[in-house]
Design a protein around this motif. Structure first.
Motif, PDB file in Angstrom:
ATOM      1  N   LEU A 188       0.827  -1.212   0.000  1.00 58.57           N
ATOM      2  CA  LEU A 188       0.000   0.000   0.000  1.00 58.57           C
ATOM      3  C   LEU A 188       0.864   1.266   0.000  1.00 58.57           C
ATOM      4  O   LEU A 188       0.562   2.244  -0.707  1.00 58.57           O
ATOM      5  N   LEU A 189       1.942   1.258   0.796  1.00 56.82           N
ATOM      6  CA  LEU A 189       2.761   2.464   0.946  1.00 56.82           C
ATOM      7  C   LEU A 189       3.763   2.641  -0.178  1.00 56.82           C
ATOM      8  O   LEU A 189       4.083   3.773  -0.565  1.00 56.82           O
ATOM      9  N   ASP A 190       4.319   1.523  -0.662  1.00 52.66           N
ATOM     10  CA  ASP A 190       5.397   1.623  -1.650  1.00 52.66           C
ATOM     11  C   ASP A 190       5.446   0.328  -2.455  1.00 52.66           C
ATOM     12  O   ASP A 190       6.333  -0.506  -2.241  1.00 52.66           O
ATOM     13  N   PHE A 191       4.509   0.160  -3.380  1.00 50.91           N
ATOM     14  CA  PHE A 191       4.437  -1.088  -4.139  1.00 50.91           C
ATOM     15  C   PHE A 191       5.715  -1.316  -4.945  1.00 50.91           C
ATOM     16  O   PHE A 191       6.198  -2.447  -5.073  1.00 50.91           O
ATOM     17  N   ARG A 192       6.298  -0.233  -5.480  1.00 50.25           N
ATOM     18  CA  ARG A 192       7.533  -0.370  -6.262  1.00 50.25           C
ATOM     19  C   ARG A 192       8.659  -0.927  -5.403  1.00 50.25           C
ATOM     20  O   ARG A 192       9.439  -1.753  -5.860  1.00 50.25           O
ATOM     21  N   GLY A 193       8.734  -0.470  -4.152  1.00 52.06           N
ATOM     22  CA  GLY A 193       9.769  -0.977  -3.261  1.00 52.06           C
ATOM     23  C   GLY A 193       9.596  -2.465  -2.990  1.00 52.06           C
ATOM     24  O   GLY A 193      10.573  -3.221  -2.961  1.00 52.06           O
ATOM     25  N   LEU A 194       8.338  -2.911  -2.761  1.00 50.54           N
ATOM     26  CA  LEU A 194       8.071  -4.332  -2.509  1.00 50.54           C
ATOM     27  C   LEU A 194       8.404  -5.162  -3.750  1.00 50.54           C
ATOM     28  O   LEU A 194       9.046  -6.222  -3.642  1.00 50.54           O
TER      29      LEU A 194
END
Length: 238
Positions: free
Chosen positions: A71-77
């Motif tokens: 939710l907060l940072d899909f690209r990071g995940l």
């Protein structure tokens, strides 16, 4: 007051740091309260049922951190999962030089991208341990009455061994964080350019060399360094 310009590189965005600290906090609560339930010297912490309640609250937070990450940072995940299971020939060369890296030397290692080979293995094992802990923990929590003796033993064994694995990984993670002075990455989001060049030269070369990715900060020069610099100038003059 003498100052110098130091360049800092954005390593982790706010969402990544929030998820990291939530996940780490939940893990340590699970570890301590779990030990209190199974290890006699800490059994006094389990008195009154408070540790069991804390264990379950931390378990819910632990379970939900990947969803919060998305939710907060899909690209990071997405990058975390992709990099954890993608290895190159340079990664193999890096692993051959791991003994020197363990002792704090990096000059003999090939340039690395956003995460080095050791971090990739750490992340991959952490992801595997996460699913093992979560699956076995849910089985023990919700299906305890229907598992049977064999199922209960298997779930307990998987749960304890995967927690032990993650505890070992955490010790190593903390060790390398302090050996390479990487803590600012998870407190401010930035690492020094010196650290980025030493650990992740390929990644440093790939990012824009401008704010917010790279910022310049004026820092005071420590006194001993100014004294050494003055002495060097005196010796050079003769």
């Amino acid at each position: 007051m003498a100052t110098r310009t130091v360049r800092w590189v954005l390593r982790y965005r706010p969402g990544q740091r929030v998820v990291h600290w939530l996940h780490a906090g939940a893990f340590f609560v699970l570890l301590i309260t779990g030990l209190a339930l199974i290890w006699p010297p800490l059994s006094f912490l389990a008195a009154g049922g408070l540790s069991r309640l804390l264990h379950r609250v931390a378990a819910v937070i632990f379970l939900l951190t990947p969803a919060l990450y998305a939710l907060l940072d899909f690209r990071g995940l997405r990058d975390l999962v992709r990099d954890s299971f993608t290895y190159t020939r340079e990664d193999l060369e890096w692993l051959k030089g791991f003994p020197g890296y363990f002792l704090g030397r990096t000059s003999h290692l090939p340039p690395q991208g956003r995460v080095n080979a050791g971090q990739k293995i750490h992340h991959a094992l952490t992801i595997i341990a996460y699913f093992a802990i979560s699956g076995s923990g849910l089985a023990l929590w919700l299906g305890k009455g229907s598992l049977g003796p064999t199922g209960l033993l298997a779930a307990t064994l998987v749960h304890d061994l995967s927690m032990a694995l993650m505890a070992i990984l955490t010790v190593g993670h903390i060790y390398f964080t302090f050996v390479y002075d990487a803590l600012p990455a998870m407190t401010t989001g930035y690492v020094s350019e010196e650290y980025a060049r030493m650990e992740h030269a390929l990644w440093l070369a790939s990012i824009p060399q401008e704010p917010p990715y790279v910022i310049e900060v004026q820092e005071e020069i420590p006194e001993p360094r100014r004294v050494r610099g003055a002495r060097a100038e005196e010796e050079a003059v003769g």
